[in-house]
Design an enzyme around this catalytic site. Structure first.
Site, PDB file in Angstrom:
ATOM      1  N   LYS A  79      28.072  54.993  64.305  1.00 36.27           N
ATOM      2  CA  LYS A  79      27.104  55.166  63.220  1.00 36.27           C
ATOM      3  C   LYS A  79      26.790  53.774  62.668  1.00 36.27           C
ATOM      4  CE  LYS A  79      26.458  57.666  58.823  1.00 36.27           C
ATOM      5  NZ  LYS A  79      27.014  58.666  57.899  1.00 36.27           N
ATOM      6  N   SER A 154      24.287  62.852  56.698  1.00 37.98           N
ATOM      7  CA  SER A 154      23.587  61.633  57.003  1.00 37.98           C
ATOM      8  C   SER A 154      23.881  61.108  58.407  1.00 37.98           C
ATOM      9  CB  SER A 154      23.973  60.551  55.991  1.00 37.98           C
ATOM     10  OG  SER A 154      25.342  60.208  56.110  1.00 37.98           O
ATOM     11  N   SER A 178      28.575  64.651  55.435  1.00 39.41           N
ATOM     12  CA  SER A 178      27.732  64.002  56.445  1.00 39.41           C
ATOM     13  C   SER A 178      28.266  63.968  57.865  1.00 39.41           C
ATOM     14  CB  SER A 178      27.432  62.576  56.029  1.00 39.41           C
ATOM     15  OG  SER A 178      26.432  62.586  55.063  1.00 39.41           O
TER      16      SER A 178
HETATM   17  N1  GLN Z   1      24.336  65.021  51.490  1.00 44.74           N
HETATM   18  C1  GLN Z   1      25.257  64.304  50.664  1.00 44.74           C
HETATM   19  C2  GLN Z   1      24.531  63.197  49.921  1.00 44.74           C
HETATM   20  O1  GLN Z   1      23.378  63.089  50.082  1.00 44.74           O
HETATM   21  C3  GLN Z   1      26.397  63.778  51.452  1.00 44.74           C
HETATM   22  C4  GLN Z   1      26.095  62.552  52.223  1.00 44.74           C
HETATM   23  C5  GLN Z   1      27.301  62.006  52.921  1.00 44.74           C
HETATM   24  O2  GLN Z   1      28.279  62.718  53.162  1.00 44.74           O
HETATM   25  N2  GLN Z   1      27.240  60.731  53.226  1.00 44.74           N
HETATM   26  O3  GLN Z   1      25.087  62.462  49.187  1.00 44.74           O
END
Ligand code: GLN
Length: 488
Positions: A79, A154, A178
């Site tokens: 990532k 994400s 995410s």
């Molecule tokens: N969807 C969540 C956010 O927008 C989690 C994102 C994540 O786990 N990095 O913060």
């Protein structure tokens, strides 16, 4: 031999050891797939072909010389939140679009030392803020099961890449879901380890008390192999925990007889799609048939997890992202008039809308006069949610429920309404607030789109999670299905 790209990490590692295939051949084959599908999926931000072939060449030497480890020569993707020396680390942002880190993240360093080959850096929501991979400065990732739909965020690039078999596995991070959420929406396996299990050193910070590095793979077995190589104490991360790393692969086959599974009342209560519920219940039957017993448990404060998270995470992000000021590194605006103009325009032009929304919310909840009402209260509720989980784990070994409220939605469907977007995280955020390990494994399809079952464990219970997921995957083949058009 089976087609290389459909093979798991475990199978590829065996093929490498028995010299059926070389690491260079493998790298070339996956790089060609990545190139071929980049235009339709946009799963990668950088394709690091030169470095991949160089690392693969070294891995082949080790394999030839008999000095190879279990993972030597296996290619994976990282990532683009993990720093990689000599290659760009953008974190999905214009702010870091040209940033090249002088060092490797601990996760990258450890996997590299194990002989793992990096194919490229995967696309992601900007600074990991998002649930659909639509906030990336580099454009959205498309779901390989239906290119008009989101892959989840994400870590959407990592999930899409593994689902489309562009990489056998990928690293990912999870602050509020995410890893698990994109894994569920793309039909692959995801594990977010216990907070502190995997070093955060060199992982661009979003919300430091919630962020945790982990993996997206085709199977629990692959997750066990890779996690063993990347987990463990790191003196450069003061929150990493000094506990030995178990041999996760050795624990995979343990029988499930007597395993106590908690069904979270709050997860099944309302708002859950009927079809998803039907698949989770069918999956529970598979585990019951192996001797697991089910018990309903209740976490009364869990319904407060979304509002709690959306105070704590932005607060931490507003502080973490203060370092991007146009002075030290990252984007700098053209011809600043003075220092204030430099700060304002560099941040104004370098960050996207969602990141700005988080910084503003976070700054507000931390400001004098509002701190007690929002931030402090959220921290208290966070503790109550943690306590709820602790009580539940006195009664059961793992908790099982859905990963997401629905299957993948269409691109653009939720971008104009941040609250609707935030509600996608309803089932995943609890584990982050409590620092618990959690997985998502594919458990069926709703109208041709994959859905996931979530398994949450007690602190440092990764071994048990992987064991449950593996036993489930021995009885089912949802995790072996690949999206049409991506397998021969
Ligand atoms: N969807 C969540 C956010 O927008 C989690 C994102 C994540 O786990 N990095 O913060």
């Amino acid at each position: 031999m089976t087609e290389l790209h459909t093979m798991t990490v475990a199978e590829l590692a065996a093929a490498l050891r028995s010299r059926q295939v070389s690491s260079v051949e493998l790298a070339r084959s996956f790089l060609a797939r990545i190139e071929r599908h980049q235009a339709d999926l946009n799963a990668f931000i950088s394709i690091t072909a030169e470095a991949a072939l160089e690392q693969a060449g070294k891995a082949d030497e080790r394999l030839r010389g008999g000095d190879a480890g279990a993972l030597t020569g296996v290619p994976i993707a990282h990532k683009d939140i993990f720093c990689t020396a000599g290659e760009k680390t953008t974190c999905g942002s214009r702010m870091l679009a040209n940033f090249v880190s002088p060092y490797d993240a601990t996760v990258v360093e450890r996997l590299r030392a194990a002989g793992v080959v990096m194919l490229g850096k995967t696309n992601m929501d900007e600074f990991a803020m998002g649930s659909s991979n639509e906030t990336s400065y580099f454009g959205p990732v498309r779901n390989p099961w239906d290119p008009l739909r989101v892959p989840g965020g994400s870590s959407g690039g990592s999930a899409a890449a593994v689902a489309a078999r562009l990489a056998p596995a990928a690293t990912a991070t999870d602050t509020g879901g995410s890893i698990r959420q994109p894994a569920a929406l793309c039909g692959v396996t995801g594990i977010k380890p216990t907070y502190g299990r995997v070093s955060r050193y060199g992982m661009v910070a979003f919300a430091s008390s919630l962020d945790q590095g982990g993996l997206i793979t085709q199977s629990a077995q692959d997750a066990a192999l890779l996690l063993a190589a990347m987990a463990g104490f790191d003196e450069r991360d003061s929150t990493s925990v000094e506990l030995p790393v178990p041999d996760y692969a050795a624990g995979l086959e343990q029988p499930l007889k007597g395993l106590k599974i908690g069904l979270l009342k709050e997860f099944f209560d309302r708002g859950l799609d009927d079809e998803i519920e039907r698949h989770i219940r069918a999956a529970l039957d598979v585990l019951r048939a192996q001797g697991a017993v089910l018990k309903e448990v209740s976490l009364p404060n869990l319904p407060l997890s979304v509002p709690t998270y959306y105070v704590v995470a932005p607060a931490e992000c507003s502080s973490n992202l203060a370092r991007f000021d146009g002075v030290r590194y990252g984007y700098r605006c053209e011809k600043p008039r003075d220092l204030l103009d430099l700060y304002q325009r560099s941040r104004g032009e370098g960050f996207g809308a969602e990141v700005k929304r988080r910084i503003m919310t976070g700054t507000y909840v931390l400001s004098a006069g509002y701190y007690d009402a929002f931030y402090l209260k959220a921290q208290r509720v966070r503790q109550l949610i943690s306590n709820d989980f602790e009580h539940a784990f006195h009664e059961v070994d793992v908790v099982i429920g859905p990963t997401t409220p629905t299957a993948a939605f269409e691109l653009g469907a939720k971008t104009s309404d941040p609250v609707t977007m935030y509600l996608n995280d309803i089932y995943t955020i609890g584990a982050n607030l409590a620092g618990l390990p959690a997985m998502s494994v594919p458990c069926g399809f709703v109208q041709g789109l994959p859905v996931g079952m979530q398994i949450i464990g007690a602190h440092f219970g990764e071994e048990r999670l992987l064991n449950v997921a593996h036993r489930y995957q021995c009885e089912t083949d949802w995790h072996r299905r690949a999206p049409p058009g991506f397998v021969a």
